[in-house]
Design an enzyme around this catalytic site. Structure first.
Site, PDB file in Angstrom:
ATOM      1  N   ASN A 124       1.925 -25.207  11.578  1.00  0.00           N
ATOM      2  CA  ASN A 124       2.917 -24.478  11.228  1.00  0.00           C
ATOM      3  C   ASN A 124       3.196 -24.691   9.739  1.00  0.00           C
ATOM      4  O   ASN A 124       3.096 -25.521   9.077  1.00  0.00           O
ATOM      5  CB  ASN A 124       4.068 -24.431  11.967  1.00  0.00           C
ATOM      6  CG  ASN A 124       5.121 -25.302  11.486  1.00  0.00           C
ATOM      7  OD1 ASN A 124       5.722 -25.142  10.610  1.00  0.00           O
ATOM      8  ND2 ASN A 124       5.238 -26.628  12.043  1.00  0.00           N
ATOM      9  N   PHE A 128      11.127 -23.791   6.412  1.00  0.00           N
ATOM     10  CA  PHE A 128      12.583 -23.625   6.703  1.00  0.00           C
ATOM     11  C   PHE A 128      13.345 -22.229   6.871  1.00  0.00           C
ATOM     12  O   PHE A 128      14.199 -22.065   6.188  1.00  0.00           O
ATOM     13  CB  PHE A 128      13.051 -24.421   5.861  1.00  0.00           C
ATOM     14  CG  PHE A 128      12.962 -26.052   5.732  1.00  0.00           C
ATOM     15  CD1 PHE A 128      12.433 -26.646   6.743  1.00  0.00           C
ATOM     16  CD2 PHE A 128      13.278 -26.910   4.394  1.00  0.00           C
ATOM     17  CE1 PHE A 128      12.198 -28.134   6.833  1.00  0.00           C
ATOM     18  CE2 PHE A 128      13.227 -28.244   4.631  1.00  0.00           C
ATOM     19  CZ  PHE A 128      12.564 -28.798   5.684  1.00  0.00           C
ATOM     20  N   SER A 195       9.135 -32.569   5.802  1.00  0.00           N
ATOM     21  CA  SER A 195       8.351 -31.423   5.926  1.00  0.00           C
ATOM     22  C   SER A 195       7.380 -31.176   4.702  1.00  0.00           C
ATOM     23  O   SER A 195       7.481 -31.393   3.755  1.00  0.00           O
ATOM     24  CB  SER A 195       9.102 -30.130   6.188  1.00  0.00           C
ATOM     25  OG  SER A 195       8.660 -28.858   6.312  1.00  0.00           O
ATOM     26  N   ASN A 197       6.058 -28.315   4.179  1.00  0.00           N
ATOM     27  CA  ASN A 197       5.979 -26.740   3.935  1.00  0.00           C
ATOM     28  C   ASN A 197       6.859 -26.414   2.878  1.00  0.00           C
ATOM     29  O   ASN A 197       6.943 -25.290   2.762  1.00  0.00           O
ATOM     30  CB  ASN A 197       6.079 -26.161   5.259  1.00  0.00           C
ATOM     31  CG  ASN A 197       5.070 -26.586   6.174  1.00  0.00           C
ATOM     32  OD1 ASN A 197       3.999 -26.650   5.836  1.00  0.00           O
ATOM     33  ND2 ASN A 197       5.509 -26.520   7.763  1.00  0.00           N
ATOM     34  N   THR A 198       7.630 -27.258   2.181  1.00  0.00           N
ATOM     35  CA  THR A 198       8.645 -27.162   1.365  1.00  0.00           C
ATOM     36  C   THR A 198       8.099 -27.654  -0.054  1.00  0.00           C
ATOM     37  O   THR A 198       8.065 -28.850  -0.030  1.00  0.00           O
ATOM     38  CB  THR A 198       9.984 -27.342   1.395  1.00  0.00           C
ATOM     39  OG1 THR A 198      10.464 -26.471   2.477  1.00  0.00           O
ATOM     40  CG2 THR A 198      10.718 -26.976   0.212  1.00  0.00           C
ATOM     41  N   LYS A 234      14.298 -38.647   8.753  1.00  0.00           N
ATOM     42  CA  LYS A 234      12.895 -38.379   9.553  1.00  0.00           C
ATOM     43  C   LYS A 234      11.957 -38.533   8.646  1.00  0.00           C
ATOM     44  O   LYS A 234      11.721 -38.172   7.559  1.00  0.00           O
ATOM     45  CB  LYS A 234      13.032 -36.674   9.966  1.00  0.00           C
ATOM     46  CG  LYS A 234      11.669 -36.591  10.929  1.00  0.00           C
ATOM     47  CD  LYS A 234      11.961 -35.061  11.465  1.00  0.00           C
ATOM     48  CE  LYS A 234      11.065 -34.826  12.637  1.00  0.00           C
ATOM     49  NZ  LYS A 234      11.154 -33.401  13.429  1.00  0.00           N
ATOM     50  N   ASN A 263       7.576 -36.457  11.523  1.00  0.00           N
ATOM     51  CA  ASN A 263       7.370 -34.994  11.464  1.00  0.00           C
ATOM     52  C   ASN A 263       5.941 -34.699  11.680  1.00  0.00           C
ATOM     53  O   ASN A 263       5.198 -35.561  11.938  1.00  0.00           O
ATOM     54  CB  ASN A 263       7.882 -34.764   9.871  1.00  0.00           C
ATOM     55  CG  ASN A 263       8.335 -33.466   9.948  1.00  0.00           C
ATOM     56  OD1 ASN A 263       7.900 -32.372  10.303  1.00  0.00           O
ATOM     57  ND2 ASN A 263       9.503 -33.456   9.017  1.00  0.00           N
TER      58      ASN A 263
END
Length: 356
Positions: A124, A128, A195, A197-198, A234, A263
């Site tokens: 994915n 966020f 994460s 993805n940022t 995390k 994560n």
């Protein structure tokens, strides 16, 4: 036995239909199911589910929070808390909502979720997507949720992340804004700096950055409430071993209350041959391919002074048992729940005698 039968029914009957629904779009299916679960919470189906699936009987106290069971909902499964009233009826002992950000944001362009069926994994790059920390706080307040009261039957963690348009120089104040919005409703707050993805987010895992961030959050939590909400961090599985050690040392020094490991990963090892077409998709990978590295990080993290919640690669009861044997005090599931349903939760709950 109950968990095994429920899991068999889900994997054999329900999952095939779900995976074909909504044009086989994983994100659309997810959205429909979370909304459905949220709607079912106020119907007779909820107590019936509790009766069929059973409830956890293995309480544990982590960072001063009493969990009725050791298997929880991982962050990302219910970002905006839509299904928060239903999770206790599916056998979960706690649920971590979010990740939410101080400002609402749409996330990355679609498609952004890819199902690796042969690998029992997901990739994915959601980014966020959420309606904002205050919107989640308002939803929980509307249900009468308050920290420590178990209004929804189980403790709630809330994961907070950085708003994408906020630059890294202002990341601390952005996280503080989210903490201020949700602290009354969270039994613990999880700081998501891991994460993939940022853009730039993982740079906050450096020793100095994470120390400053956690210190400020711990200090703010104490100012907001004389009984401050515990702050968890995390970890990313893609950190080096020395990077994991440095991050943990910084979290301990800053007064953090616990760790969540791990994560999603940017590593693409472990993908089955039939799924290799997805290997070039950007984003974080979860599920079975992450299992080996997640175990390594958990094993490293439990040597610290902080309690560890294991999250990552937990696709079976045996996977959860390994995490407990390594020293994790609780586990969280996301991808495993998608592939195996509530039977996985019931099966992990049945491990009581083995991980006491």
């Amino acid at each position: 036995m109950k968990g095994a039968l429920t899991r068999f029914a889900y994997e054999s009957v329900l999952r095939p239909g779900l995976f074909r629904a909504c044009g086989s779009d994983p994100e659309k299916i997810h959205e429909v199911m979370i909304k459905l679960l949220g709607n079912l919470a106020a119907t007779p189906v909820a107590p019936l589910a509790s009766l069929i699936l059973g409830q956890p009987q293995d309480p544990v106290t982590i960072a001063g929070v009493r969990f009725p069971g050791r298997v929880g909902v991982a962050a990302g499964l219910d970002k905006d808390g839509v299904a928060a009233r239903m999770w206790s009826h599916l056998g979960f002992g706690f649920a971590e909502l979010g990740t939410v950000t101080a400002q609402a944001q749409p996330g990355n362009p679609r498609p952004r979720v890819f199902r690796l069926v042969n690998s029992h994994g997901l990739i994915n790059r959601m980014g966020f997507n959420n309606h904002g920390a205050q919107a989640l706080a308002d939803r929980l307040a509307g249900w009468g949720v308050r920290r420590g009261q178990r209004t929804l039957g189980i403790p709630l963690g809330i994961s907070i992340g950085k708003t994408k348009i906020v630059d890294l120089d202002h990341a601390v104040s952005d996280y503080v804004s989210s903490l201020s919005a949700v602290h009354q409703y969270a039994d613990y707050v999880a700081v998501n700096v891991s994460s993939p993805n940022t853009p730039g987010l993982r740079s906050l895992q450096g020793r100095a950055h994470i120390h400053d961030l956690v210190t400020e959050l711990v200090t703010t939590a104490a100012k907001l409430d004389p009984n401050p909400v515990p702050i968890f961090v995390k970890l990313a599985p893609d950190l080096s071993d020395s990077g994991v050690d440095e991050l943990i040392e910084a979290v301990v020094d800053a007064g953090g209350s616990g760790l969540i490991a791990t994560n999603t990963t940017q590593d693409r090892r472990g993908i089955a041959r039939k799924d290799m077409g997805f290997s070039r998709q950007e984003g974080g990978m979860s599920g079975r391919p992450l299992r080996r590295r997640a175990r390594q990080v958990v094993a490293q993290a439990v040597s610290s002074k902080l309690p560890v919640i294991a999250s990552g690669g937990i696709m079976s009861v045996a996977d959860a048992e390994v995490m407990f044997d390594l020293g994790a005090q609780a586990v969280q599931v996301y991808t495993g729940f998608i592939y195996s349903g509530p039977g996985l939760v019931a099966g992990i709950n049945a491990l009581k005698e083995k991980h006491l």
